[in-house]
Design an enzyme around this catalytic site. Structure first.
Site, mmCIF file in Angstrom:
data_model
loop_
_atom_site.group_PDB
_atom_site.id
_atom_site.type_symbol
_atom_site.label_atom_id
_atom_site.label_comp_id
_atom_site.label_asym_id
_atom_site.label_seq_id
_atom_site.Cartn_x
_atom_site.Cartn_y
_atom_site.Cartn_z
ATOM 1 N N HIS A 116 15.532 -52.202 17.980
ATOM 2 C CA HIS A 116 15.764 -51.856 16.574
ATOM 3 C C HIS A 116 17.223 -51.410 16.369
ATOM 4 O O HIS A 116 17.923 -51.912 15.483
ATOM 5 C CB HIS A 116 14.795 -50.737 16.156
ATOM 6 C CG HIS A 116 15.025 -50.216 14.780
ATOM 7 N ND1 HIS A 116 14.334 -50.671 13.677
ATOM 8 C CD2 HIS A 116 15.904 -49.298 14.299
ATOM 9 C CE1 HIS A 116 14.761 -50.052 12.597
ATOM 10 N NE2 HIS A 116 15.719 -49.201 12.943
ATOM 11 N N GLU A 117 17.664 -50.493 17.204
ATOM 12 C CA GLU A 117 19.026 -49.952 17.042
ATOM 13 C C GLU A 117 20.082 -51.023 17.281
ATOM 14 O O GLU A 117 21.060 -51.131 16.545
ATOM 15 C CB GLU A 117 19.253 -48.772 17.994
ATOM 16 C CG GLU A 117 18.358 -47.567 17.715
ATOM 17 C CD GLU A 117 18.410 -47.097 16.271
ATOM 18 O OE1 GLU A 117 19.463 -47.247 15.613
ATOM 19 O OE2 GLU A 117 17.383 -46.596 15.781
ATOM 20 N N HIS A 166 14.151 -38.034 7.915
ATOM 21 C CA HIS A 166 14.847 -38.691 6.800
ATOM 22 C C HIS A 166 14.927 -37.846 5.531
ATOM 23 O O HIS A 166 15.705 -38.159 4.645
ATOM 24 C CB HIS A 166 14.191 -40.046 6.513
ATOM 25 C CG HIS A 166 14.188 -40.942 7.721
ATOM 26 N ND1 HIS A 166 13.385 -40.696 8.821
ATOM 27 C CD2 HIS A 166 14.901 -42.043 8.030
ATOM 28 C CE1 HIS A 166 13.596 -41.621 9.736
ATOM 29 N NE2 HIS A 166 14.505 -42.462 9.291
ATOM 30 N N GLU A 191 17.119 -52.750 8.487
ATOM 31 C CA GLU A 191 16.043 -52.164 9.286
ATOM 32 C C GLU A 191 15.150 -53.230 9.918
ATOM 33 O O GLU A 191 14.462 -52.961 10.895
ATOM 34 C CB GLU A 191 15.206 -51.217 8.426
ATOM 35 C CG GLU A 191 15.983 -50.022 7.864
ATOM 36 C CD GLU A 191 16.687 -49.199 8.939
ATOM 37 O OE1 GLU A 191 16.228 -49.214 10.097
ATOM 38 O OE2 GLU A 191 17.708 -48.559 8.622
ATOM 39 N N TYR A 222 12.341 -49.045 5.105
ATOM 40 C CA TYR A 222 11.487 -49.320 6.271
ATOM 41 C C TYR A 222 10.208 -50.036 5.850
ATOM 42 O O TYR A 222 9.673 -50.840 6.603
ATOM 43 C CB TYR A 222 11.138 -48.023 7.008
ATOM 44 C CG TYR A 222 12.360 -47.274 7.506
ATOM 45 C CD1 TYR A 222 13.097 -47.753 8.584
ATOM 46 C CD2 TYR A 222 12.783 -46.111 6.886
ATOM 47 C CE1 TYR A 222 14.221 -47.075 9.037
ATOM 48 C CE2 TYR A 222 13.898 -45.419 7.335
ATOM 49 C CZ TYR A 222 14.614 -45.905 8.403
ATOM 50 O OH TYR A 222 15.721 -45.233 8.846
ATOM 51 N N HIS A 244 17.183 -38.003 16.827
ATOM 52 C CA HIS A 244 16.646 -39.142 16.077
ATOM 53 C C HIS A 244 17.603 -40.338 16.214
ATOM 54 O O HIS A 244 18.798 -40.232 15.935
ATOM 55 C CB HIS A 244 16.418 -38.801 14.605
ATOM 56 C CG HIS A 244 15.656 -39.888 13.905
ATOM 57 N ND1 HIS A 244 14.285 -39.924 13.864
ATOM 58 C CD2 HIS A 244 16.073 -41.016 13.292
ATOM 59 C CE1 HIS A 244 13.893 -41.019 13.244
ATOM 60 N NE2 HIS A 244 14.954 -41.702 12.879
ATOM 61 N N ALA A 245 17.053 -41.480 16.649
ATOM 62 C CA ALA A 245 17.893 -42.627 17.004
ATOM 63 C C ALA A 245 18.693 -43.162 15.814
ATOM 64 O O ALA A 245 18.186 -43.204 14.687
ATOM 65 C CB ALA A 245 17.011 -43.741 17.566
ATOM 66 N N HIS A 261 20.842 -53.191 14.407
ATOM 67 C CA HIS A 261 21.854 -52.641 13.485
ATOM 68 C C HIS A 261 23.267 -52.992 13.979
ATOM 69 O O HIS A 261 24.119 -53.434 13.230
ATOM 70 C CB HIS A 261 21.745 -51.123 13.402
ATOM 71 C CG HIS A 261 20.549 -50.614 12.645
ATOM 72 N ND1 HIS A 261 20.235 -51.037 11.382
ATOM 73 C CD2 HIS A 261 19.605 -49.676 12.966
ATOM 74 C CE1 HIS A 261 19.143 -50.381 10.960
ATOM 75 N NE2 HIS A 261 18.737 -49.563 11.909
HETATM 76 O O1 X8Z Z 1 14.453 -43.978 11.640
HETATM 77 C C1 X8Z Z 1 14.139 -45.021 12.179
HETATM 78 C C2 X8Z Z 1 15.070 -45.675 13.185
HETATM 79 C C3 X8Z Z 1 16.500 -45.451 12.870
HETATM 80 S S1 X8Z Z 1 17.028 -46.264 11.424
HETATM 81 C C4 X8Z Z 1 14.781 -45.113 14.551
HETATM 82 N N1 X8Z Z 1 12.929 -45.582 11.923
HETATM 83 C C5 X8Z Z 1 11.984 -44.973 11.005
HETATM 84 C C6 X8Z Z 1 11.426 -43.675 11.545
HETATM 85 O O2 X8Z Z 1 11.596 -43.388 12.723
HETATM 86 O O3 X8Z Z 1 10.792 -42.936 10.787
HETATM 87 C C7 X8Z Z 1 12.427 -46.825 12.478
HETATM 88 C C8 X8Z Z 1 11.037 -46.978 11.938
HETATM 89 C C9 X8Z Z 1 10.882 -45.988 10.833
HETATM 90 ZN ZN ZN Z 2 17.109 -48.334 11.696
#
Ligand code: X8Z
Ligand code: ZN
Length: 601
Positions: free
Chosen positions: A372-373, A500, A400, A510, A342-343, A376
């Site tokens: 997106h990354e 998450h 975010e 988000y 997960h990024a 940050h």
């Molecule tokens: O978790 C993330 C990023 C890292 S902060 C990749 N996002 C959420 C997800 O993947 O559930 C970005 C959009 C929503």
């Molecule tokens: Zn993020």
């Protein structure tokens, strides 16, 4: 003079002997905060290093080392929060008062002061994240890991397969990753709540909601207000997509007026739908381009994907990423070890040891995620001259939103500049373009909202463990209008199959980001002098927009977030008018398409 001194001295001595606290001075508060910041900085660096190794090389040992470092950081923070109480009632200058407040809000996980319990809690936290990282989707009855799929393979099937059976099998297999976490999660909630109570919050959810420069209940109402503003757009999109999916998959699979089965939307969590765009594309104004195809045809490798991202930020006048970013980041999934794919973006030393960790594939989704990354990372570096307690975004939604704002500038004109497209296409035929964006951004909104609607109630106890899964699906149906494709029960723990939850990352950020990024984009597009409709504006190359952005980023968390919002946009409220303006032409089109069709579920 001498006498006054003596009197004061005697008073201090007596106060110390009887243990009653004399009111401490502003200077003592300053000294306390200086020391607290130095200590937090050292411990956070140590915890980040351990967490980095854990996430990029999951083993029992790295898991324990990361848990221990995290335990040290949390315990020290909790102790500092408790010590900070002695400055309650001291009339502090605004900067110190803000630091005191932020210190008390700096944890996303509070631990009880009993070291046994804090050890147990941090071990559970590390184990759940590792379990997610090691997760595999296995066909029913299969246990041989070689026949199972990792998260990248699962993502690909969900995005590309159009066979309901295959989608269902992968969906079911991935959701099984959650079930073994249930007991741990329940214990996690109990211990974390205990920690939160010790530092003055009703529970962990209340602690999370307190971080927005307003009373926590008011924040919850703000979130509801924003959802009410955007809900009509979501309902229209949902109704349109449902009817097109029904044409594709048939009446037995997709109901006319009920929730959409959650495995058909191109994403494991049905949180963004752009991967099934082609199934619902307008018949006359189809997609002008397919970025995934373009990236693949060009053999774009992972580092090159990141270079494209960096190039956008430098075009705004921001300094390039440090050399160490390229040396220390993880860009591809290693073949021979387990990692958390997960990024995420890191600033390991809180100065400029910037890194990303991402298993990059040459797809449009990842192209956007790279921006997106890096958002940050550029934000982290911009506020690195602030005092430690201010080294964060104005609120977590800002962090975010940053990179997503930049990604909104990936327009056809920009892709022409990159040499990806020959022509930018006819703006009169932009319905397809807007629909595709909406499948990502609008589809996400209810998902972004419901995760913490669930967690807030879990932390408050309103959702008891025996209803974890049932309420999860009630909320997913209520907000998203999706349904599980197979019956679920309390022997499942589907929240655990979303990163998450096991990783304990708050999620309302988000939702906020998906509203804020359009507000940011509108302001920056104006700054860049764009006169086109918002979805055709790209701020690429605009130094003016870059300066405006940087001025906001440099503020870090030093001021309440409405001031940061004002610095960037001139507005001091989060507001959905920009996202509504952006999608207004689509809304009109969707409502025409939906004539005579059921809306809602
Ligand atoms: O978790 C993330 C990023 C890292 S902060 C990749 N996002 C959420 C997800 O993947 O559930 C970005 C959009 C929503
Ligand atoms: Zn993020």
């Amino acid at each position: 003079m001498g006498r006054r001194f003596r009197v004061a001295f005697i008073f201090v001595a007596v106060a110390a002997i009887v243990g009653c606290a004399r009111r401490p001075s502003v200077e003592e508060a300053r000294a306390f905060l200086d020391q607290a910041e130095a200590r937090l900085r050292a411990l956070s660096e140590e915890a980040s290093r351990a967490a980095w190794v854990q996430s990029t090389y999951i083993t029992d040992d790295t898991e324990i080392l990361a848990a221990k470092a995290n335990q040290r950081l949390i315990e020290a923070t909790v102790a500092l929060v408790k010590q900070s109480r002695r400055f309650d009632g001291v009339n502090l200058p605004p900067e110190l008062a803000r630091k005191m407040k932020l210190l008390r809000l700096s944890l996303t996980l509070a631990a009880p002061s009993d070291p046994k319990e804090s050890e147990e809690l941090t071990r559970i936290a590390a184990a759940m994240e590792a379990a997610y990282g090691k997760g595999r989707s296995c066909p029913e009855g299969v246990t041989d890991p070689a026949k199972c799929l990792d998260i990248n393979q699962v993502t690909r099937v969900m995005a590309e397969s159009r066979k309901p059976d295959e989608l269902l099998s992968v969906w079911r297999g991935w959701h099984a990753v959650g079930a073994p976490m249930r007991k741990d999660y329940q214990r996690f909630v109990d211990l974390a709540n205990k920690g939160a109570r010790e530092i003055g919050y009703a529970d962990m959810g209340a602690m999370w909601r307190s971080k927005y420069d307003m009373p926590p209940d008011e924040f919850a109402r703000e979130v509801d207000r924003l959802w009410d503003q955007v809900k009509p757009l979501y309902l229209s999109l949902h109704a349109y997509v449902r009817s097109r999916l029904r044409e594709k998959y048939g009446e037995k699979v997709v109901p006319a007026n009920g929730p959409i089965p959650a495995h058909l939307l191109g994403n494991m969590w049905a949180q963004s739908w752009e991967n099934v765009y082609e199934l619902v594309a307008p018949k006359d104004t189809g997609p002008a381009y397919d970025l995934t195809k373009i990236l693949k045809a060009r053999n774009t490798d992972a580092r090159q994907m990141a270079r494209y991202g960096e190039q956008f930020f430098t075009s705004l006048g921001l300094a390039p990423l440090p050399q160490t970013f390229w040396e220390r980041s993880l860009f591809t999934k290693p073949r021979d070890r387990e990692v958390v794919c997960h990024a995420s973006a890191w600033n390991v030393d809180n100065v400029e040891d910037l890194r990303i960790k991402m298993c990059i594939e040459p797809t449009e989704e990842d192209f956007i995620t790279i921006h997106h990354e890096l958002g940050h990372n550029f934000y982290q570096r911009a506020y690195n001259k602030q005092p430690m307690l201010f080294r964060d975004s104005a609120n977590d939604g800002f962090h975010e939103a940053l990179g997503d704002t930049i990604a909104l500038s990936i327009t056809p004109e920009y892709l022409v500049k990159l040499g990806f497209l020959d022509k930018p296409g006819d703006p009169a035929k932009d319905t397809g373009l807007l629909l595709r964006r909406a499948m990502d951004k609008i589809a996400f909104l209810p998902f972004g909202l419901l995760i913490d609607q669930w967690r807030w109630k879990v932390f408050s106890g309103e959702i008891p463990p025996e209803k974890y899964n049932q309420t999860w699906w009630e909320l997913r149906t209520k907000y998203q209008g999706v349904a599980p494709p197979v019956a679920r029960s309390e022997s499942d723990f589907d929240p655990g199959a979303k990163y998450h939850i096991p990783a304990n990352v708050p999620y309302t950020r988000y939702f906020l980001a998906h509203v804020l990024q359009f507000q940011f984009h509108r302001a920056l597009a104006r700054e860049a002098g764009c006169k086109e409709p918002l979805h055709r504006c790209s701020i690429f190359g605009s130094k003016a927009a870059g300066q405006r952005l940087n001025a906001m980023m440099e503020m870090g968390m030093s001021r309440p977030w409405p001031e940061a919002l004002k610095a960037l946009t001139g507005e001091d409220r989060i507001d959905a008018s920009a996202i509504l303006e952006y999608f207004a032409p689509l809304m009109k089109w969707l409502d025409e398409q939906n004539q005579g069709k059921p809306v809602g579920w």
